[in-house]
Design an enzyme around this catalytic site. Structure first.
Site, PDB file in Angstrom:
ATOM      1  N   CYS A   1       0.893  -1.165   0.000  1.00 16.91           N
ATOM      2  CA  CYS A   1       0.000   0.000   0.000  1.00 16.91           C
ATOM      3  C   CYS A   1       0.920   1.201   0.000  1.00 16.91           C
ATOM      4  O   CYS A   1       1.552   1.503   1.013  1.00 16.91           O
ATOM      5  CB  CYS A   1      -0.913   0.026   1.226  1.00 16.91           C
ATOM      6  SG  CYS A   1      -1.841   1.576   1.368  1.00 16.91           S
TER       7      CYS A   1
ATOM      8  N   CYS B   1      -0.614   4.236   2.498  1.00 16.31           N
ATOM      9  CA  CYS B   1      -0.543   4.147   3.965  1.00 16.31           C
ATOM     10  C   CYS B   1      -0.303   2.697   4.372  1.00 16.31           C
ATOM     11  O   CYS B   1       0.826   2.228   4.286  1.00 16.31           O
ATOM     12  CB  CYS B   1      -1.799   4.732   4.619  1.00 16.31           C
ATOM     13  SG  CYS B   1      -3.357   4.153   3.924  1.00 16.31           S
ATOM     14  N   SER B   2      -1.352   1.997   4.792  1.00 21.65           N
ATOM     15  CA  SER B   2      -1.147   0.630   5.263  1.00 21.65           C
ATOM     16  C   SER B   2      -2.373  -0.234   4.992  1.00 21.65           C
ATOM     17  O   SER B   2      -2.690  -1.120   5.778  1.00 21.65           O
ATOM     18  CB  SER B   2      -0.810   0.642   6.752  1.00 21.65           C
ATOM     19  OG  SER B   2      -1.801   1.360   7.457  1.00 21.65           O
ATOM     20  N   CYS B   3      -3.084   0.013   3.882  1.00 18.99           N
ATOM     21  CA  CYS B   3      -4.233  -0.827   3.527  1.00 18.99           C
ATOM     22  C   CYS B   3      -3.745  -2.268   3.365  1.00 18.99           C
ATOM     23  O   CYS B   3      -2.713  -2.509   2.738  1.00 18.99           O
ATOM     24  CB  CYS B   3      -4.884  -0.341   2.239  1.00 18.99           C
ATOM     25  SG  CYS B   3      -5.533   1.332   2.353  1.00 18.99           S
TER      26      CYS B   3
END
Lengths: 229, 100
Positions: A128, A131-133
């Site tokens: 991702c 961000c941090s999906c």
């Protein structure tokens, strides 16, 4: 009157005492101490509870679910089923979310699961960049490195170099495809079944499926490694 | 042939609490996951860890008018006083704040 529900972290989390951010001031033996982060999250939570936006019991259930029930073992079950059941695999690649529901592996709603299959010609890697999906329902919450700026940028620019750092070497002719997750679209890699596993049943196969093999930074364990573990 | 134990999901209780607050506020309809990802992504070069989650959710709820930075700061101070007044090992309750 202030809300006074008992925070589970006061008693139930032994790691509290090992965490480097917890500074216990032994010159105040009669009082307790909260780290700056603890103070921030408690203040936030208590205001939100007062205003009725969150329910403390629901918070505890969420935490317990993600600490104990949701994790890479869910994704490993999905992969092992795909390895032994070609019809399931076809459904999984067609509509990841629907096929996973057959195994009671499910999302919180909203996000759609897309499963991408590794082959001798093509290896898939998930990132991702924003961000941090991450595919929570199948893999749990992401490891720290997945959230780091170096991984997020370099996975796209130099995927082969990133794989090498994970100790994953691919044949030179294998193409690497990088999939950039979004809030709505979450990817999971279906790794190739390791050779020498014809004699294993589905549960034993699931034991070979590592978290990293479903992100694409690693490969499944070989049966020999599994025996040693 | 057993799986190695999975590592702990949260490194500290405040991380777990932050995660649960964000998911609860999403479920309450305060934002979509797309809006959340955009808000986190404003800090593109930072680690997208739970410290960033906490900072982002504080900012988001202030933008939505749910609370203010001043109110949060006052509540933190109250919890700090309550903690200092609470014997070690007992639950830290806001009502233990001597100034409450």
């Amino acid at each position: 009157m202030a809300q006074d529900h008992d925070h589970p972290q006061d008693h139930d989390h032994p790691q509290d005492h090992d965490h480097p951010h917890d500074h216990h001031h032994h010159d105040h033996p009669h009082g307790s101490d909260l780290s700056p982060m603890d103070l921030r999250v408690r203040a936030l939570e208590s205001i939100l509870v007062e205003k009725g936006y969150v329910d403390p019991a629901a918070l505890d259930v969420l935490i317990e679910t993600y600490e104990t029930k949701v994790g890479p073992h869910n994704g490993a079950r999905v992969v092992a089923r795909a390895w032994v059941d070609p019809a399931f695999k076809a459904r999984l690649l067609q509509d990841g979310s629907a096929a996973m529901r057959e195994l009671d592996v499910g999302g919180r709603g909203g996000e759609h699961m897309v499963v991408v299959e590794n082959t001798p010609d093509e290896h898939n890697l998930v990132v991702c960049t924003l961000c941090s999906c991450y595919p929570w329902p199948v893999l749990g919450l992401p490891p720290v490195w997945y959230k780091s700026p170096p991984y997020r940028s370099r996975a796209v620019i130099d995927p082969r170099g990133v794989l090498a750092e994970f100790g994953t070497a691919l044949p030179a002719q294998t193409r690497i495809r990088v999939w950039d997750s979004t809030a709505e679209l979450r990817y999971m890699v279906l790794p190739m079944r390791p050779p020498g596993t014809d004699h294993l049943d589905e549960a034993a196969l699931a034991g070979l499926v590592t978290r990293d093999s479903m992100i694409g930074t690693g490969l499944p364990s070989s049966p020999d490694q599994g025996d040693r573990a | 042939m057993s799986r190695p134990p999975e590592p702990p999901v949260f490194a500290a209780p405040w991380e777990a609490q932050t995660f649960a607050l964000v998911v609860s506020l999403h479920d309450a309809g305060l934002f979509t996951w797309g809006e959340w990802a955009q808000a986190l992504g404003r800090h593109g070069d930072r680690m997208a860890d739970y410290a960033l989650w906490l900072e982002t959710i504080e900012a988001l709820i202030a933008e939505r008018g749910l609370t203010s930075p001043t109110a949060l700061e006052a509540r933190r101070a109250a919890f700090a006083r309550a903690a200092a007044a609470t014997p070690h090992g007992q639950p830290i309750l806001l009502e233990n704040d001597p100034e409450a």
